[in-house]
Design a protein around this motif. Structure first.
Motif, mmCIF file in Angstrom:
data_model
loop_
_atom_site.group_PDB
_atom_site.id
_atom_site.type_symbol
_atom_site.label_atom_id
_atom_site.label_comp_id
_atom_site.label_asym_id
_atom_site.label_seq_id
_atom_site.Cartn_x
_atom_site.Cartn_y
_atom_site.Cartn_z
ATOM 1 N N ARG A 68 0.856 -1.175 0.000
ATOM 2 C CA ARG A 68 0.000 0.000 0.000
ATOM 3 C C ARG A 68 0.892 1.223 0.000
ATOM 4 N N ASP A 69 0.489 2.252 -0.738
ATOM 5 C CA ASP A 69 1.307 3.464 -0.824
ATOM 6 C C ASP A 69 1.512 4.120 0.530
ATOM 7 N N ASN A 70 0.435 4.235 1.281
ATOM 8 C CA ASN A 70 0.485 4.977 2.542
ATOM 9 C C ASN A 70 0.422 4.030 3.731
ATOM 10 N N ASN A 71 0.661 4.580 4.878
ATOM 11 C CA ASN A 71 0.588 3.801 6.103
ATOM 12 C C ASN A 71 -0.855 3.372 6.370
ATOM 13 N N LEU A 72 -1.017 2.395 7.245
ATOM 14 C CA LEU A 72 -2.328 1.906 7.634
ATOM 15 C C LEU A 72 -2.456 1.913 9.145
ATOM 16 N N VAL A 73 -3.671 2.185 9.618
ATOM 17 C CA VAL A 73 -3.906 2.040 11.048
ATOM 18 C C VAL A 73 -3.883 0.553 11.377
ATOM 19 N N LEU A 74 -3.545 0.249 12.611
ATOM 20 C CA LEU A 74 -3.383 -1.148 12.991
ATOM 21 C C LEU A 74 -4.655 -1.965 12.785
ATOM 22 N N SER A 75 -5.785 -1.337 12.993
ATOM 23 C CA SER A 75 -7.051 -2.068 12.881
ATOM 24 C C SER A 75 -7.324 -2.522 11.454
ATOM 25 N N ALA A 76 -6.640 -1.930 10.472
ATOM 26 C CA ALA A 76 -6.891 -2.255 9.067
ATOM 27 C C ALA A 76 -5.759 -3.036 8.418
ATOM 28 N N ILE A 77 -4.695 -3.244 9.123
ATOM 29 C CA ILE A 77 -3.489 -3.794 8.504
ATOM 30 C C ILE A 77 -3.682 -5.234 8.047
ATOM 31 N N ARG A 78 -4.663 -5.936 8.576
ATOM 32 C CA ARG A 78 -4.917 -7.318 8.190
ATOM 33 C C ARG A 78 -5.966 -7.450 7.069
ATOM 34 N N GLU A 79 -6.454 -6.327 6.587
ATOM 35 C CA GLU A 79 -7.513 -6.332 5.580
ATOM 36 C C GLU A 79 -6.921 -6.252 4.176
ATOM 37 N N GLY A 80 -7.119 -7.279 3.395
ATOM 38 C CA GLY A 80 -6.578 -7.299 2.044
ATOM 39 C C GLY A 80 -7.087 -6.158 1.177
ATOM 40 N N ALA A 81 -8.302 -5.734 1.408
ATOM 41 C CA ALA A 81 -8.901 -4.666 0.604
ATOM 42 C C ALA A 81 -8.177 -3.334 0.779
ATOM 43 N N GLN A 82 -7.379 -3.194 1.817
ATOM 44 C CA GLN A 82 -6.660 -1.947 2.065
ATOM 45 C C GLN A 82 -5.369 -1.835 1.250
ATOM 46 N N TYR A 83 -4.971 -2.916 0.581
ATOM 47 C CA TYR A 83 -3.711 -2.918 -0.153
ATOM 48 C C TYR A 83 -3.973 -2.619 -1.634
ATOM 49 N N ASN A 84 -3.142 -1.711 -2.193
ATOM 50 C CA ASN A 84 -3.346 -1.257 -3.568
ATOM 51 C C ASN A 84 -2.704 -2.163 -4.612
ATOM 52 N N TYR A 85 -1.621 -2.820 -4.233
ATOM 53 C CA TYR A 85 -0.822 -3.558 -5.205
ATOM 54 C C TYR A 85 -0.642 -5.009 -4.747
ATOM 55 N N TRP A 86 -0.655 -5.897 -5.754
ATOM 56 C CA TRP A 86 -0.530 -7.323 -5.471
ATOM 57 C C TRP A 86 0.403 -7.983 -6.474
ATOM 58 N N GLY A 87 1.157 -8.957 -5.981
ATOM 59 C CA GLY A 87 1.933 -9.788 -6.886
ATOM 60 C C GLY A 87 1.072 -10.897 -7.447
ATOM 61 N N ARG A 88 1.653 -11.703 -8.316
ATOM 62 C CA ARG A 88 0.907 -12.791 -8.933
ATOM 63 C C ARG A 88 0.871 -14.041 -8.081
ATOM 64 N N GLY A 89 1.712 -14.099 -7.069
ATOM 65 C CA GLY A 89 1.687 -15.229 -6.155
ATOM 66 C C GLY A 89 2.761 -16.258 -6.434
ATOM 67 N N THR A 90 3.138 -16.962 -5.381
ATOM 68 C CA THR A 90 4.096 -18.057 -5.501
ATOM 69 C C THR A 90 3.583 -19.232 -4.678
ATOM 70 N N GLN A 91 3.648 -20.420 -5.257
ATOM 71 C CA GLN A 91 3.085 -21.602 -4.618
ATOM 72 C C GLN A 91 4.032 -22.152 -3.559
ATOM 73 N N VAL A 92 3.481 -22.425 -2.389
ATOM 74 C CA VAL A 92 4.216 -23.096 -1.320
ATOM 75 C C VAL A 92 3.449 -24.372 -0.984
ATOM 76 N N THR A 93 4.129 -25.498 -1.053
ATOM 77 C CA THR A 93 3.520 -26.773 -0.727
ATOM 78 C C THR A 93 4.345 -27.449 0.360
ATOM 79 N N VAL A 94 3.676 -27.797 1.451
ATOM 80 C CA VAL A 94 4.344 -28.456 2.563
ATOM 81 C C VAL A 94 3.785 -29.868 2.690
ATOM 82 N N SER A 95 4.627 -30.849 2.496
ATOM 83 C CA SER A 95 4.180 -32.241 2.563
ATOM 84 C C SER A 95 4.373 -32.780 3.972
ATOM 85 N N SER A 96 3.504 -33.691 4.363
ATOM 86 C CA SER A 96 3.570 -34.263 5.715
ATOM 87 C C SER A 96 4.507 -35.453 5.761
#
Length: 125
Positions: free
Chosen positions: A97-125
């Motif tokens: 996100r360009d700007n800072n966030l209040v703590l109450s919103a920092i866990r909300e995905g909707a508050q973030y402006n930019y996203w990567g495409r993702g990387t897969q993590v697989t943990v086998s048992s």
């Protein structure tokens, strides 16, 4: 042009470690974080860091096992994943996100402006 590019995902065994990286393309952000989405589940917050004070925040499910860090010199965000569990299996997304966030919103995905495409993590048992 992608603003955020993740790397470092892969297949590991439970208990192993993995480090994810996220390199913003030539800009800085007020808050950066990691989210993940497992098959059939909603996207969830993992961890975040505020640039101005270095404050870090974690989901309860990863607290004590994962460490988020921001290398300002390299302008790169990391997620060190230790003592991994099969339930950590997901696509991990870097978010910012360009700007800072209040703590109450920092866990909300909707508050973030930019996203990567993702990387897969697989943990086998």
């Amino acid at each position: 042009q992608d603003q955020l590019v993740e790397s470092g995902g892969g297949l590991v065994q439970a208990g192993d470690s993995l480090r994810l990286s996220c390199a913003p393309s030539g800009r800085t952000f007020g808050v950066m974080g990691w989210f993940r989405q497992a098959p059939g589940k909603e996207r969830e917050f993992v961890a975040a860091v505020r640039r101005f004070n270095g404050g870090t925040y974690y989901a309860d499910s990863v607290k004590g096992r994962f460490t988020i860090s921001l290398d300002k010199a390299k302008n790169t965000l990391y997620l060190q994943m230790d003592n991994t569990k099969p339930e950590d299996t997901a696509v991990y997304y870097c978010a910012a996100r360009d700007n800072n966030l209040v703590l109450s919103a920092i866990r909300e995905g909707a508050q973030y402006n930019y996203w990567g495409r993702g990387t897969q993590v697989t943990v086998s048992s």
